[in-house]
Design a protein around this motif. Structure first.
Motif, PDB file in Angstrom:
ATOM      1  N   SER A  72       0.815  -1.218   0.000  1.00  0.00           N
ATOM      2  CA  SER A  72       0.000   0.000   0.000  1.00  0.00           C
ATOM      3  C   SER A  72       0.844   1.262   0.000  1.00  0.00           C
ATOM      4  O   SER A  72       0.331   2.355   0.224  1.00  0.00           O
ATOM      5  CB  SER A  72      -0.934   0.010   1.214  1.00  0.00           C
ATOM      6  N   VAL A  73       2.140   1.143  -0.255  1.00  0.00           N
ATOM      7  CA  VAL A  73       3.030   2.305  -0.232  1.00  0.00           C
ATOM      8  C   VAL A  73       3.408   2.658  -1.662  1.00  0.00           C
ATOM      9  O   VAL A  73       3.900   1.828  -2.410  1.00  0.00           O
ATOM     10  CB  VAL A  73       4.291   2.012   0.598  1.00  0.00           C
ATOM     11  N   THR A  74       3.166   3.908  -2.027  1.00  0.00           N
ATOM     12  CA  THR A  74       3.386   4.328  -3.411  1.00  0.00           C
ATOM     13  C   THR A  74       4.517   5.320  -3.577  1.00  0.00           C
ATOM     14  O   THR A  74       4.853   5.673  -4.695  1.00  0.00           O
ATOM     15  CB  THR A  74       2.103   4.962  -3.971  1.00  0.00           C
ATOM     16  N   GLU A  75       5.100   5.772  -2.477  1.00  0.00           N
ATOM     17  CA  GLU A  75       6.197   6.724  -2.605  1.00  0.00           C
ATOM     18  C   GLU A  75       7.044   6.707  -1.343  1.00  0.00           C
ATOM     19  O   GLU A  75       6.634   6.203  -0.298  1.00  0.00           O
ATOM     20  CB  GLU A  75       5.658   8.147  -2.846  1.00  0.00           C
ATOM     21  N   ALA A  76       8.240   7.264  -1.477  1.00  0.00           N
ATOM     22  CA  ALA A  76       9.162   7.366  -0.353  1.00  0.00           C
ATOM     23  C   ALA A  76       9.963   8.646  -0.497  1.00  0.00           C
ATOM     24  O   ALA A  76       9.993   9.262  -1.574  1.00  0.00           O
ATOM     25  CB  ALA A  76      10.091   6.155  -0.300  1.00  0.00           C
ATOM     26  N   THR A  77      10.599   9.043   0.582  1.00  0.00           N
ATOM     27  CA  THR A  77      11.456  10.232   0.568  1.00  0.00           C
ATOM     28  C   THR A  77      12.899   9.798   0.770  1.00  0.00           C
ATOM     29  O   THR A  77      13.186   8.975   1.643  1.00  0.00           O
ATOM     30  CB  THR A  77      11.054  11.205   1.687  1.00  0.00           C
ATOM     31  N   VAL A  78      13.793  10.339  -0.042  1.00  0.00           N
ATOM     32  CA  VAL A  78      15.217  10.054   0.127  1.00  0.00           C
ATOM     33  C   VAL A  78      15.679  10.801   1.371  1.00  0.00           C
ATOM     34  O   VAL A  78      15.739  12.027   1.388  1.00  0.00           O
ATOM     35  CB  VAL A  78      16.032  10.498  -1.100  1.00  0.00           C
ATOM     36  N   ALA A  79      15.969  10.052   2.414  1.00  0.00           N
ATOM     37  CA  ALA A  79      16.284  10.680   3.692  1.00  0.00           C
ATOM     38  C   ALA A  79      17.771  11.012   3.801  1.00  0.00           C
ATOM     39  O   ALA A  79      18.133  12.154   4.076  1.00  0.00           O
ATOM     40  CB  ALA A  79      15.869   9.772   4.840  1.00  0.00           C
ATOM     41  N   THR A  80      18.618  10.025   3.609  1.00  0.00           N
ATOM     42  CA  THR A  80      20.055  10.221   3.835  1.00  0.00           C
ATOM     43  C   THR A  80      20.867   9.406   2.844  1.00  0.00           C
ATOM     44  O   THR A  80      20.583   8.226   2.618  1.00  0.00           O
ATOM     45  CB  THR A  80      20.445   9.786   5.257  1.00  0.00           C
ATOM     46  N   TRP A  81      21.871  10.045   2.277  1.00  0.00           N
ATOM     47  CA  TRP A  81      22.857   9.326   1.471  1.00  0.00           C
ATOM     48  C   TRP A  81      24.083   9.088   2.333  1.00  0.00           C
ATOM     49  O   TRP A  81      24.631  10.021   2.921  1.00  0.00           O
ATOM     50  CB  TRP A  81      23.250  10.122   0.222  1.00  0.00           C
ATOM     51  N   ILE A  90      24.527  10.282  -8.173  1.00  0.00           N
ATOM     52  CA  ILE A  90      23.314  10.238  -7.343  1.00  0.00           C
ATOM     53  C   ILE A  90      22.213  10.937  -8.131  1.00  0.00           C
ATOM     54  O   ILE A  90      22.305  12.131  -8.434  1.00  0.00           O
ATOM     55  CB  ILE A  90      23.533  10.917  -5.984  1.00  0.00           C
ATOM     56  N   VAL A  91      21.178  10.186  -8.474  1.00  0.00           N
ATOM     57  CA  VAL A  91      20.094  10.724  -9.292  1.00  0.00           C
ATOM     58  C   VAL A  91      19.015  11.386  -8.434  1.00  0.00           C
ATOM     59  O   VAL A  91      18.470  12.422  -8.787  1.00  0.00           O
ATOM     60  CB  VAL A  91      19.473   9.601 -10.155  1.00  0.00           C
ATOM     61  N   ALA A  92      18.702  10.780  -7.295  1.00  0.00           N
ATOM     62  CA  ALA A  92      17.670  11.312  -6.394  1.00  0.00           C
ATOM     63  C   ALA A  92      18.345  11.846  -5.139  1.00  0.00           C
ATOM     64  O   ALA A  92      18.864  11.077  -4.332  1.00  0.00           O
ATOM     65  CB  ALA A  92      16.647  10.244  -6.043  1.00  0.00           C
ATOM     66  N   ALA A  93      18.361  13.151  -4.985  1.00  0.00           N
ATOM     67  CA  ALA A  93      19.041  13.768  -3.852  1.00  0.00           C
ATOM     68  C   ALA A  93      18.208  13.641  -2.583  1.00  0.00           C
ATOM     69  O   ALA A  93      17.021  13.300  -2.617  1.00  0.00           O
ATOM     70  CB  ALA A  93      19.324  15.244  -4.154  1.00  0.00           C
ATOM     71  N   GLU A  94      18.833  13.920  -1.455  1.00  0.00           N
ATOM     72  CA  GLU A  94      18.133  13.870  -0.171  1.00  0.00           C
ATOM     73  C   GLU A  94      16.947  14.843  -0.190  1.00  0.00           C
ATOM     74  O   GLU A  94      17.058  15.965  -0.662  1.00  0.00           O
ATOM     75  CB  GLU A  94      19.080  14.227   0.969  1.00  0.00           C
ATOM     76  N   LEU A 152      17.745   5.646  -8.294  1.00  0.00           N
ATOM     77  CA  LEU A 152      18.341   6.432  -7.216  1.00  0.00           C
ATOM     78  C   LEU A 152      19.766   6.862  -7.537  1.00  0.00           C
ATOM     79  O   LEU A 152      20.159   7.993  -7.240  1.00  0.00           O
ATOM     80  CB  LEU A 152      18.354   5.615  -5.914  1.00  0.00           C
ATOM     81  N   ALA A 153      20.544   5.955  -8.134  1.00  0.00           N
ATOM     82  CA  ALA A 153      21.953   6.255  -8.370  1.00  0.00           C
ATOM     83  C   ALA A 153      22.522   5.296  -9.403  1.00  0.00           C
ATOM     84  O   ALA A 153      21.841   4.353  -9.845  1.00  0.00           O
ATOM     85  CB  ALA A 153      22.742   6.160  -7.065  1.00  0.00           C
ATOM     86  N   GLN A 154      23.777   5.554  -9.784  1.00  0.00           N
ATOM     87  CA  GLN A 154      24.500   4.685 -10.724  1.00  0.00           C
ATOM     88  C   GLN A 154      25.818   4.282 -10.076  1.00  0.00           C
ATOM     89  O   GLN A 154      26.510   5.108  -9.471  1.00  0.00           O
ATOM     90  CB  GLN A 154      24.793   5.431 -12.029  1.00  0.00           C
ATOM     91  N   ILE A 155      26.174   2.998 -10.220  1.00  0.00           N
ATOM     92  CA  ILE A 155      27.458   2.494  -9.719  1.00  0.00           C
ATOM     93  C   ILE A 155      28.313   2.059 -10.893  1.00  0.00           C
ATOM     94  O   ILE A 155      27.855   1.315 -11.769  1.00  0.00           O
ATOM     95  CB  ILE A 155      27.237   1.312  -8.752  1.00  0.00           C
TER      96      ILE A 155
END
Length: 555
Positions: A13-22, A59-63, A73-76
């Protein structure tokens, strides 16, 4: 070769999240399964591990950004080409000066600050957000028990996170020194975020070095505390912020002993508990680091004998004097989510409640007759909840739409019963789930409810234990409620409200007799459950409670 880092599964039931910490920055070397970042949802905080070894290229999605499940979110860079991992002291340098990160140490004598940093050289280990649950994608950093430069042992508690359901402690993944805190107290982090960096195997700096290393931070904290105090109209000696007179005037207090109150913020769960119980912070004996009030401290203060009340003062007009007696406390994530979900339930579902009452004499007589033998054999007391759970399971077989849910334009019928049992805790209402309750015996149900209730009160429920419910029972009777209209627990379509058992005169066989009666309330989603089905369900529950033998005969 480049490997993508994507948002993991967040829950049904979760459709989104927040990038909290890198926990890593571009150019840092990463190992397989090393924590890269932390995501926060309205349920839990989710850690995002590295899917491959290499260098964090981008890092594609910043905090602070909101991301959907499976978002990039990112590329390695698996080739390993890129800047070598920066020492802990250099991690706070801006990203626009990468050249210094690749340079070897200068041959000239290092300044004292650099000497302190060199003592912390070693393998950098990320502190990631622990697993928060399949449908929880974010959390709030509530309390840090350590500060930068402190020595830490493996599995020592570093900080506490708060989700909308539970508080989660974050242990240290390695022994060493806390080199960097990436998510400060109050920050929202996602379930895969980095919280801090530990320099493995390093030793903490001596007291003198710690003072010089953190002197600027403390000065900034004290200044920020004074600014907050001015903004709120508080004196520097207020409990909220600033250096108290007690701190300054205490005998033998030196620079290390004077701690700005702004650096010592009480645990959010403790603040909430103090607000709910009406307990002043001065009445609580703090046991946390640097005088931090913890949730357990508030519970102890609440159970302590109350002192004689002071003589009442004449009421003052609404003024600054009254404002001084008010306290503004930020809602915890749990309380925010409870408020949002309950309001969403009202706004989304066509919620309606039907009522009935049950004569509890049959159950009470049965319990009195068999309670000793039941407890002796099964090691658990025979309570009322197992009867209600079995009665609801029985009724749900006849009226399956009450056990179903709406998914878009579809109705999903559940051929099993995961019974949610609402439990009141110091942090708010939680609903642990007894899975496959329809296949369990009275003893199994009683044992599981007892264990889940204890975990809920102790704040130790996991997210898995609070997910997947298909129907819920809420017992307001334990608090003395005589009648209420329970609110649905989305996406469920039904919830049964139990209430206080009260002796009342009723007519039985043409005669007025006194019986232990309980009002029952079924709130249901009228979009999927018709009135006939709701009433039939509640009547079946009533019949099973008034004659428990029907449960044994399956009639």
């Amino acid at each position: 070769m480049t490997t993508e880092v994507r948002v993991p599964a967040l829950g049904e039931s979760v459709t989104e999240a927040t990038v909290a910490t890198w926990f890593k920055k571009p150019g840092d070397a990463v190992a397989v399964d090393e924590m890269l970042c932390e995501l926060e949802t309205d349920k839990v905080t989710v850690e995002v591990p590295a899917p491959a070894a290499g260098v964090l290229a981008e890092i594609v999605a910043a905090e602070g950004e909101t991301v959907a499940p499976n978002a990039l979110l990112a590329q390695i860079d698996e080739s390993g080409k890129g800047a070598s991992p920066a020492p802990a002291a250099d991690k706070k340098k801006p990203a626009d000066a990468p050249a210094e990160q690749d340079q070897p140490a200068a041959s000239a004598p290092a300044p004292k600050a650099q000497e302190g940093q060199q003592k912390m050289s070693g393998k950098a280990v990320d502190v990631m957000v622990p697993t928060l649950g399949e449908s929880v994608t974010e959390a709030t950093v509530a309390t840090w028990f350590k500060k930068v430069g402190d020595s830490v042992a493996a599995d020592e508690m570093l900080c506490e996170l708060e989700t909308d359901k539970v508080s989660v402690e974050v242990p240290s993944p390695a022994a060493g020194v806390l080199a960097e805190i990436l998510a400060e107290e109050g920050a929202t982090v996602d379930a895969k975020a980095r919280l801090a960096v530990i320099t493995e195997g390093a030793a903490g700096a001596p007291a003198g070095d710690k003072q010089s290393a953190t002197e600027a931070e403390r000065a900034d904290s004290a200044a920020a505390a004074r600014d907050r105090a001015d903004a709120k109209g508080l004196s520097p000696d207020a409990d909220n912020d600033g250096v108290t007179a007690e701190d300054v005037d205490s005998p033998g207090a030196g620079p290390e002993d004077v701690k700005p109150r702004g650096d010592v913020e009480d645990a959010p769960s403790a603040k909430k508990a103090m607000a709910e119980k009406g307990i002043s912070r001065d009445a609580v004996q703090a046991s946390g680091k640097d005088g931090r009030v913890m949730k357990e401290d508030v519970a102890k203060a609440a159970s302590a004998p109350k002192a004689a009340s002071a003589p009442s003062k004449p009421a003052a007009p609404r003024s600054a004097a009254q404002a001084d007696r008010e306290e503004r406390v930020k809602m915890t994530r749990l309380r925010q989510t409870i408020a949002r979900r309950l309001k969403d339930a009202q706004n989304t579902a066509a919620m309606l409640t039907t009522y009935n009452e049950a004569d509890m004499k049959g159950i009470m007589d049965l319990r009195n007759e068999y309670k000793d033998a039941f407890e002796k054999k099964h090691g658990v007391k025979l309570g009322f909840m197992s009867f209600f759970v079995k009665a609801c399971c029985h009724a749900l077989q006849e009226v399956p739409e009450v056990n179903a849910e709406i998914d878009g334009t579809d109705v999903v019928y559940k051929n099993y019963v995961n019974m949610g049992v609402a439990v009141g805790t110091p942090n708010g209402l939680v609903v642990p789930v007894v899975r496959d309750a329809d296949d369990k015996s009275f003893a199994e149900i009683e044992k599981e409810i007892g264990e889940l209730g204890k975990k809920g009160r102790d704040g130790k429920l996991t997210m898995d234990e609070m997910q997947g419910g298909t129907f819920t029972i809420s017992n307001g009777g334990v608090y003395g409620s005589l009648m209420s209209s329970p609110i649905l627990n989305p996406p469920q379509s039904g919830i049964l409200g139990m209430h206080k058992i009260q002796d009342r005169p009723v007519v039985v066989g043409g005669e007025i007799v006194i019986r232990p009666m309980m009002y029952l309330a079924l709130s249901y989603d009228h979009r999927i459950v018709d009135g006939k089905g709701a009433v039939t369900f509640l009547v079946r529950v009533k019949e099973a409670l008034e004659d428990p033998r029907r449960l044994l005969m399956d009639i």
